[in-house]
Design a protein around this motif. Structure first.
Motif, PDB file in Angstrom:
ATOM      1  N   PRO A 198      23.596  27.762  68.321  1.00  0.00           N
ATOM      2  CA  PRO A 198      22.651  28.011  69.417  1.00  0.00           C
ATOM      3  C   PRO A 198      21.704  26.840  69.699  1.00  0.00           C
ATOM      4  O   PRO A 198      21.404  26.565  70.868  1.00  0.00           O
ATOM      5  CB  PRO A 198      21.867  29.236  68.940  1.00  0.00           C
ATOM      6  N   VAL A 199      21.240  26.143  68.671  1.00  0.00           N
ATOM      7  CA  VAL A 199      20.299  25.033  68.908  1.00  0.00           C
ATOM      8  C   VAL A 199      21.037  23.888  69.612  1.00  0.00           C
ATOM      9  O   VAL A 199      20.553  23.322  70.596  1.00  0.00           O
ATOM     10  CB  VAL A 199      19.648  24.554  67.588  1.00  0.00           C
ATOM     11  N   GLN A 226      22.137  20.822  74.541  1.00  0.00           N
ATOM     12  CA  GLN A 226      23.100  20.351  75.545  1.00  0.00           C
ATOM     13  C   GLN A 226      22.649  20.716  76.959  1.00  0.00           C
ATOM     14  O   GLN A 226      22.695  19.893  77.878  1.00  0.00           O
ATOM     15  CB  GLN A 226      24.480  20.979  75.300  1.00  0.00           C
ATOM     16  N   ASP A 227      22.187  21.963  77.106  1.00  0.00           N
ATOM     17  CA  ASP A 227      21.738  22.423  78.427  1.00  0.00           C
ATOM     18  C   ASP A 227      20.508  21.656  78.885  1.00  0.00           C
ATOM     19  O   ASP A 227      20.409  21.253  80.050  1.00  0.00           O
ATOM     20  CB  ASP A 227      21.451  23.928  78.409  1.00  0.00           C
ATOM     21  N   VAL A 278      30.329  17.728  87.189  1.00  0.00           N
ATOM     22  CA  VAL A 278      31.085  18.469  86.178  1.00  0.00           C
ATOM     23  C   VAL A 278      30.083  19.098  85.240  1.00  0.00           C
ATOM     24  O   VAL A 278      29.447  18.410  84.442  1.00  0.00           O
ATOM     25  CB  VAL A 278      32.002  17.518  85.365  1.00  0.00           C
ATOM     26  N   LYS A 279      29.924  20.415  85.347  1.00  0.00           N
ATOM     27  CA  LYS A 279      28.943  21.093  84.503  1.00  0.00           C
ATOM     28  C   LYS A 279      29.574  21.528  83.201  1.00  0.00           C
ATOM     29  O   LYS A 279      30.786  21.753  83.124  1.00  0.00           O
ATOM     30  CB  LYS A 279      28.402  22.320  85.229  1.00  0.00           C
ATOM     31  N   LEU A 280      28.721  21.660  82.206  1.00  0.00           N
ATOM     32  CA  LEU A 280      29.199  22.061  80.889  1.00  0.00           C
ATOM     33  C   LEU A 280      29.482  23.565  80.857  1.00  0.00           C
ATOM     34  O   LEU A 280      30.465  24.009  80.290  1.00  0.00           O
ATOM     35  CB  LEU A 280      28.125  21.703  79.849  1.00  0.00           C
ATOM     36  N   ARG A 281      28.582  24.331  81.491  1.00  0.00           N
ATOM     37  CA  ARG A 281      28.747  25.790  81.510  1.00  0.00           C
ATOM     38  C   ARG A 281      28.564  26.326  82.913  1.00  0.00           C
ATOM     39  O   ARG A 281      27.851  25.745  83.702  1.00  0.00           O
ATOM     40  CB  ARG A 281      27.700  26.453  80.607  1.00  0.00           C
ATOM     41  N   GLU A 297      18.064  16.929  82.061  1.00  0.00           N
ATOM     42  CA  GLU A 297      17.482  15.575  82.072  1.00  0.00           C
ATOM     43  C   GLU A 297      18.325  14.627  82.924  1.00  0.00           C
ATOM     44  O   GLU A 297      17.800  13.829  83.696  1.00  0.00           O
ATOM     45  CB  GLU A 297      17.408  15.003  80.646  1.00  0.00           C
ATOM     46  N   ILE A 298      19.634  14.721  82.751  1.00  0.00           N
ATOM     47  CA  ILE A 298      20.541  13.872  83.536  1.00  0.00           C
ATOM     48  C   ILE A 298      20.358  14.189  85.016  1.00  0.00           C
ATOM     49  O   ILE A 298      20.246  13.290  85.855  1.00  0.00           O
ATOM     50  CB  ILE A 298      22.021  14.087  83.129  1.00  0.00           C
ATOM     51  N   GLU A 299      20.316  15.486  85.331  1.00  0.00           N
ATOM     52  CA  GLU A 299      20.199  15.889  86.738  1.00  0.00           C
ATOM     53  C   GLU A 299      18.877  15.425  87.344  1.00  0.00           C
ATOM     54  O   GLU A 299      18.822  15.085  88.517  1.00  0.00           O
ATOM     55  CB  GLU A 299      20.384  17.403  86.856  1.00  0.00           C
ATOM     56  N   LYS A 300      17.823  15.370  86.513  1.00  0.00           N
ATOM     57  CA  LYS A 300      16.527  14.878  86.990  1.00  0.00           C
ATOM     58  C   LYS A 300      16.651  13.435  87.472  1.00  0.00           C
ATOM     59  O   LYS A 300      16.068  13.045  88.471  1.00  0.00           O
ATOM     60  CB  LYS A 300      15.498  14.933  85.838  1.00  0.00           C
TER      61      LYS A 300
END
Ligand SMILES: *Cc1c(COP(=O)(O)O)cnc(C)c1O
Length: 289
Positions: free
Chosen positions: A264-265, A270-271, A286-289, A276-279
């Motif tokens: 979970p951590v 990752q999320d 390509v999203k992770l989830r 941060e990348i999107e900022k």
């Protein structure tokens, strides 16, 4: 046309030639960086370029550019090559001169090369986790320099690859240092531990970003070295690097880490990292989830 940079000029890749006596080629005498490109934009470019200048200073190699100048050149190349999702690689060597271990005179200029390359996000490994093995860290004592000398690193990675592993986790005696091309962190009872930024590891930009994210989001984090025993009993283990972002390590030496699935951590980091990348670079294609 695929453009590359050779000593500050844009030229077609096949036209780029370096001297047979370039010190990067003969001695591995130089420093490098890899920066991620998302949506045609570099992520954490300033941090990478500052580290590049810093690595140069640590080996008495004067890089005759400012961070701003380098950034402009790289941005131009990314645009010229229409690079959307990939990496930009750059290196500076101490230049070309007749082979002699001692540095050449100040009249010999450093050789600067850079190129772009397409690179997907390793979404599959990031989602499912990867295997790793353990290996004694045989590298020199200035691992804080992002040097072109990578023999210890590539030999470690080769051992991993031959064993069907994604990464080799290096340790000096009992102390875990870092991966062959990544930093390693463990999670124990909700707290993240990672080796401090000493001469024994490369202070990853991804690693630093993760530490920041932890501080900002109330996730406990401690920059202190952990042992092989600590690694073995960790609830979660992950690696971090520019190319691999945050990748869970779910198996070490054939044994599952914690539950054997990404924890979970790691997942929430990752999320948060993706945000941060999107900022900086805009919506992730390509999203992770
Ligand atoms: C580049 C590198 C890393 C990861 O650093 P990032 O800045 O996160 O890409 C970790 N360890 C080694 C040995 C490296 O060369």
């Amino acid at each position: 046309m695929e453009y590359v940079i050779l000593n500050g000029e844009f030229i077609e890749r096949s036209e780029a030639k370096v001297d047979i006596e370039d010190r990067g080629y003969q001695f591995g005498d130089g420093v490098y960086e890899v920066i991620r490109i998302y949506n045609g934009k570099m992520f954490t470019a300033d941090e990478h370029l500052e580290r590049l200048l810093d690595s140069g200073k640590k080996i008495d190699l004067n890089i005759p550019y400012t961070v701003g100048e380098l950034k402009q050149l790289l941005e131009k190349m990314i645009l010229k090559n229409k690079m959307e999702l990939g990496i930009v690689y750059m290196q500076f060597t101490r230049g070309a001169s007749p082979r002699n271990h001692a540095y050449p005179g100040a009249d010999v200029l450093p050789a600067f090369t850079a190129y772009t390359r397409k690179a997907e996000r390793p979404v599959d490994s990031m989602k499912n986790g990867v295997k790793a093995l353990l290996i004694e860290d045989i590298r020199w004592l200035r691992c804080d320099i992002k040097s072109l000398n990578l023999l210890g690193n590539i030999m470690a990675k080769q051992k991993a690859a031959q064993s069907g592993c994604y990464e080799a986790i290096q340790h000096r005696g009992d102390t875990v240092t870092e991966g062959s091309s990544s930093n390693i962190a463990i999670v124990k009872e909700g707290k993240v531990y990672t080796h401090p930024a000493t001469n024994l590891i490369l202070n990853g930009i991804t690693r630093r970003k993760i530490n920041e994210i932890c501080h900002e989001n109330g996730i406990a984090v401690e920059e202190s070295a952990f042992t092989l025993e600590g690694l073995k009993h960790a609830d979660e283990v992950f690696m971090s690097s520019t190319s691999a972002e945050i990748t869970p390590i779910t198996e070490i030496e054939g044994k599952p880490v914690g539950s054997g699935t990404p924890g979970p951590v790691t997942k929430s980091l990752q999320d948060l990292f993706e945000k941060e990348i999107e900022k900086q670079c805009g919506n992730m294609p390509v999203k992770l989830r």
